[in-house]
Design a protein around this motif. Structure first.
Motif, PDB file in Angstrom:
ATOM      1  N   PRO A 129      -6.037  -2.318  -5.775  1.00 42.85           N
ATOM      2  CA  PRO A 129      -5.021  -1.148  -5.189  1.00 42.85           C
ATOM      3  C   PRO A 129      -5.236   0.406  -5.455  1.00 42.85           C
ATOM      4  N   ARG A 136       0.732  -1.281  -0.095  1.00 45.36           N
ATOM      5  CA  ARG A 136       0.023   0.131  -0.036  1.00 45.36           C
ATOM      6  C   ARG A 136       0.825   1.305  -0.050  1.00 45.36           C
ATOM      7  N   ARG A 143       1.352  -8.078  -4.321  1.00 43.60           N
ATOM      8  CA  ARG A 143       1.596  -8.831  -3.116  1.00 43.60           C
ATOM      9  C   ARG A 143       0.442 -10.059  -2.963  1.00 43.60           C
ATOM     10  N   SER A 198       5.205  -0.172  -3.332  1.00 46.16           N
ATOM     11  CA  SER A 198       5.189  -1.305  -3.887  1.00 46.16           C
ATOM     12  C   SER A 198       6.565  -2.326  -3.838  1.00 46.16           C
ATOM     13  N   ASN A 236      -2.987  -6.514  -7.218  1.00 40.64           N
ATOM     14  CA  ASN A 236      -2.020  -6.146  -6.211  1.00 40.64           C
ATOM     15  C   ASN A 236      -0.771  -6.911  -6.161  1.00 40.64           C
ATOM     16  N   ASP A 277      -7.122  -3.287  -0.654  1.00 39.64           N
ATOM     17  CA  ASP A 277      -5.973  -2.805  -1.464  1.00 39.64           C
ATOM     18  C   ASP A 277      -5.589  -4.146  -2.055  1.00 39.64           C
ATOM     19  N   HIS A 278      -5.875  -5.297  -1.355  1.00 37.99           N
ATOM     20  CA  HIS A 278      -5.431  -6.472  -2.560  1.00 37.99           C
ATOM     21  C   HIS A 278      -6.370  -6.638  -3.574  1.00 37.99           C
TER      22      HIS A 278
END
Length: 928
Positions: free
Chosen positions: A715, A574, A761, A577, A759, A711-712
């Motif tokens: 994003p 967040r 991640r 990156s 995202n 956010d996942h």
């Protein structure tokens, strides 16, 4: 017409004027036990009584509130907020939706002007500024220029909306963060409208809207979809909440701050389990908490998991209103109304709560939280060993002590006779060539040459130190404290490390005014904490790029570098990156860790740095006392500062004033625009809702674990040219340097659907690669989530998403639901949901299903490669209905189990039936 079935409408005389109000005291006199109700429930009750029409709000709704029980209820209650707050990331798509509703109404031959905000809406442009420039006196001006050049089209659209819509105001860029502006200016405590007095209430399209709970305003975050419905006159319906009483005793000890308190509460309430519940604060400890302290706590309600964290109005509230330049007439109105109508903080002992959680505030110690969840509390004294543990467990690296890690230029100032630095534990692996030093399977280090400096970057290095976010910048105590830490650091001759990107992004101009008056801005600037903008910046992912040498070293050597920020969110990828660990802390500690330059240090014991004579300087040497801070606050805080800044809040700079905007009630959509595009949800909508259908032979698009945040899913930060969204923009002729962020592109569904589940991640168990990838089952090929969804939709294959606990925590991001819908996902199957995202899924016509107690994908033997069918949707659908899932695996065996359809109320079933809440509202308008 509003009605008064309980005959409780009364009058109140104030300064020679007569006002009406709905009297809770009159209800008490009729035998209802109002004094036992939590204050927050009393406000919901007043809201239902005042808006009662026996249609949208019925007598049963009112009775449900009148007879609130501590265990809550499965019954629906309605809420009509007095106003709506928006920020630009969530505001732009909301305004796009409303403009698209108008367009469809016009296409259907109806009057588009019927689509208009029916209650006041304030939109604050605060999420778009990025930290491109930092550490210089020109940073603020240059960042503002870039912000306008990147976002001119969006801002023209918002300025058009301000002109086109009734009840719609826009605060231009560079004026403040919406929550701090809401606290300091918009919130009134009590509202007078058409001769009626009632409590100030609102919903906001940002999950941190509960910040104003600290000033006695009931408010919470909703998705843009729900907010739009409220704007168009629809009540917001939700299940009667439980109310957890948070009893505070004692007062903060010396050396601890409201930030330490709120991070402790986040950990405490997450363990308690307050998702979807109200929290109400009481007890003698409240007497020692100012409104900014209370607002710091209220702000992080979504991090606790609760809907609100409410602080009843009392003398501290009036004190803050006076200091922040509310008029004496307004303050008198708040006091008289609340004391008359049982909304003044008193008789706390009579209130019945669902449960009581106690916290002795005097036990609070300096605290940080991270590395990827706000509730993961770490005591400052335990920070170094915790980092070492995380390095091993999360990244499989053995920690190797690396000494004090000063820059080579600093070490060169003092050498022993052999030409070696005398400071203990200086790394022995100094390489004049500035090349990498790496320990196999251990902590990684890289030496970097930058100008005259050579320094070592390693796992644990702080590369971003941001004083940012409304959570803490609204609190003068910690902001002045940060300035004093900087001042004392200068006096000791120590500075921030050269690899740290520093920034100061306050929530309002009032902050810089009092820092200037305190003569502390020069100290912050001397440590490169220059003003970069008035906006969310790093907390929302707008940290801007890392310096090229730092960025290259991090990527080339896979360094686990860190950020420290005074924000409320630190979810994976967040903040930035490239930054894998992010830690929340007070502004004072942000300055301290910028000086230390790393997190693998015990600031309670080890030197924070060394002065120019090689002598150690400790945190205690530069930490101010409470008396130091309070004496400055008494001198510099002034109502005049609030008056000066908020008298011009809507004016904007010359660029804003000169923005050219289209005329007319209908927006002229530009087919070439990559920012603003008519949303496809409403075009050519059918007159009636189609019949509900069971889901047949669906495929899993993603299989995800616990704590998947919005956010996942969607994003907000920057994206690269290799992503699906990046490739789309390149195909439209947009240069990489003009991509801007996902957050700024939320007015364009083509970008946002490609960014859904993108995202970097996110870990999809169906794919080998980390990031937005999945397996396309017909071929077994691994590809982007977006590309797979296109193929599935071409073959008319419905999609499901399998997830674990706490699905959708984090920001109230409607695109997390909109993007899910546009990908062709028909339902999500989760172990549990966060409140706002579940509601948003319903609001987009995506069915949220929940495993029954004890069931999980693992326990049921689901891998995600099954073919899924769900029955029970098409017939006799009702709230919380049990439905049957049949999953057929590749061996041909069937796994059958029951789930709960999280359509929690009759109105949510209607929203789902219509394909979404706005489709439901639109069909109502078209019927008139």
């Amino acid at each position: 017409m509003n009605q008064d079935p309980f005959n409780i409408k009364k009058t109140l005389e104030l300064a020679g004027e007569t006002f009406q109000y709905y009297s809770l005291k009159a209800l008490e006199n009729q035998g209802y036990e109002i004094s036992k109700l939590p204050f927050s429930i009393r406000i919901l009750l007043e809201n239902a009584l005042r808006n009662y029409d026996d249609f949208a709000i019925t007598k049963e709704n009112v009775e449900t509130l009148l007879h609130w029980q501590p265990k809550g209820s499965e019954k629906d209650i309605p809420f009509k907020p007095a106003r709506v707050l928006m920020q630009d990331f969530t505001g732009v798509p909301a305004v796009v939706d409303i403009a698209a509703l108008r367009a469809e109404v016009a296409r259907k031959g109806k009057n588009p002007d019927t689509i208009n905000p029916l209650i006041p809406v304030d939109l604050v442009i605060d999420h778009s500024v990025q930290v491109d420039y930092f550490g210089t006196n020109y940073s603020y001006d240059r960042n503002m220029e870039k912000e306008y050049s990147r976002n001119q089209e969006r801002y023209q659209f918002l300025k058009w909306a301000q002109q086109s819509f009734n009840n719609f105001r826009v605060v231009p860029p560079g004026m403040g963060i919406c929550h701090q502006v809401n606290l300091e200016y918009f919130s009134r405590g009590v509202i007078e409208r058409d001769g009626m007095l009632f409590p100030d209430t609102l919903v906001g399209t940002d999950s941190h809207t509960p910040m104003v709970n600290g000033i006695g305003v009931v408010a919470w975050g909703v998705g843009g979809i729900e907010a739009e419905a409220a704007i168009l006159g629809q009540p917001i319906y939700f299940i009667m909440p439980e109310v957890i009483g948070l009893k505070l005793t004692g007062k903060l000890p010396l050396g601890s701050t409201a930030t330490d308190l709120v991070l402790t509460i986040a950990n405490l309430l997450r363990k308690q389990g307050v998702v979807g519940k109200f929290v109400e604060v009481f007890g003698p400890g409240l007497d020692h908490l100012s409104v900014p302290d209370r607002a710091t706590i209220g702000n992080m309600s979504p991090e606790f998991g609760c809907t609100i964290t409410y602080f009843p109005i009392d003398d501290k509230t009036l004190e803050y209103m006076r200091k922040s330049n509310r008029s004496e007439a307004q303050i008198a109105m708040v006091e008289a109304y609340c004391k008359t109508n049982m909304l003044w903080r008193e008789n706390e002992q009579a209130i019945q709560y669902t449960e009581v959680v106690e916290l002795d505030v005097s036990t609070i110690e300096p605290t940080v939280a991270g590395p990827k969840r706000p509730q993961d509390k770490i005591l400052l004294k335990d920070f170094k060993p915790k980092f070492i543990d995380l390095l091993g467990t999360s990244f499989e690296r053995e920690y190797i002590e690396q000494g004090n890690r000063e820059t080579l230029t600093s070490l060169a100032r003092w050498k022993d006779e052999g030409g070696n630095p005398p400071v203990k534990d200086v790394p022995k692996t100094l390489h004049k060539e500035g090349i990498e030093t790496e320990e196999k399977n251990g902590l990684k280090t890289v030496w970097i040459n930058e100008g005259d400096d050579k320094f070592m970057l390693s796992d644990g290095s702080v590369v971003i130190a941001a004083i940012t976010s409304c959570t803490n910048t609204s609190n003068p105590f910690v902001m002045v404290g940060a300035g004093l830490v900087a001042k004392k650091a200068r006096e000791h001759g120590i500075d921030v490390k050269p690899w740290v990107k520093t920034s100061l992004a306050p929530g309002s101009k009032v902050v810089t005014d009092y820092l200037e008056k305190a003569d502390l801005m020069k100290d912050l600037e001397a440590l490169q904490f220059h003003l970069v903008g008035y906006g969310c910046t790093s907390c929302i992912g707008n940290s801007g790029p890392l310096p090229p040498a730092i960025s290259k070293a991090v990527d080339d050597h896979d360094l686990v570098v860190c950020s420290v920020l005074s924000g409320n969110r630190n979810f994976e990828a967040r903040v930035h990156s490239q930054v894998k660990m992010n830690f929340l802390m007070s502004p004072m500690l942000v300055v301290a860790y910028a000086i230390a330059g790393r997190v693998d240090i015990d600031l309670t014991q080890d030197p924070i740095s060394y002065d120019k004579n090689g002598l150690p300087v400790y945190l205690k040497d530069i930490w101010p006392t409470d008396d130091d801070i309070n004496s400055i606050l008494a001198r510099v805080l002034s109502p005049q500062d609030f008056a000066k800044n908020y008298d011009e809040i809507f004016e904007g700079n010359a660029i804003w004033k000169n923005l050219k905007i289209p005329e007319g009630k209908l927006y002229q959509w530009d087919a070439d625009s990559t920012y603003i595009k008519e949303i496809p949800f409403f075009r050519d909508i059918s007159a009636a809702a189609p019949a509900l259908e069971d889901i047949k032979e669906a495929r899993a698009l993603l299989v995800l674990g616990d704590s998947i945040t919005t956010d996942h899913i969607s994003p907000a930060g920057l994206f690269n040219e290799h992503s699906a969204a990046g490739k789309y923009l390149l195909s439209r002729g947009v240069k990489k340097e003009d991509f801007n962020s996902y957050g700024s592109r939320r007015g364009n569904d083509e970008v946002m659907v490609r960014g859904t589940f993108a995202n970097v991640r996110i870990k999809n168990k169906l794919a080998e690669k980390e990031g937005g990838y999945t397996r396309y089952f017909p071929t077994g090929e691994e590809m982007s989530v977006f590309d797979a969804s296109v193929k599935y939709q071409q073959s008319k294959t419905p999609l499901v998403v399998l997830v674990g606990k706490e699905y959708g925590s984090g920001s109230s991001r409607d695109w997390a639901a909109k993007g899910t819908f546009l990908l062709g996902v028909k339902c999500v199957l989760a172990e549990s949901y966060e409140r706002i995202h579940r509601s948003n899924l319903v609001g987009m016509g995506v069915l949220p299903l929940q495993y029954k107690d004890g069931d999980t994908a693992k326990k049921l033997g689901l891998d995600g490669d099954e073919i899924f069918s769900i029955t029970g949707i098409s017939k006799d659908i009702k709230p919380m209905k049990s439905m049957t899932v049949v999953a057929k695996n590749k061996q041909g065996d069937s796994i059958e189990f029951d789930v709960i359809a999280r359509l929690d109320s009759l109105i949510e079933i209607e929203y789902y039936r219509h394909g979404g809440i706005l489709q439901y509202v639109l069909r109502q308008f078209l019927e008139e």
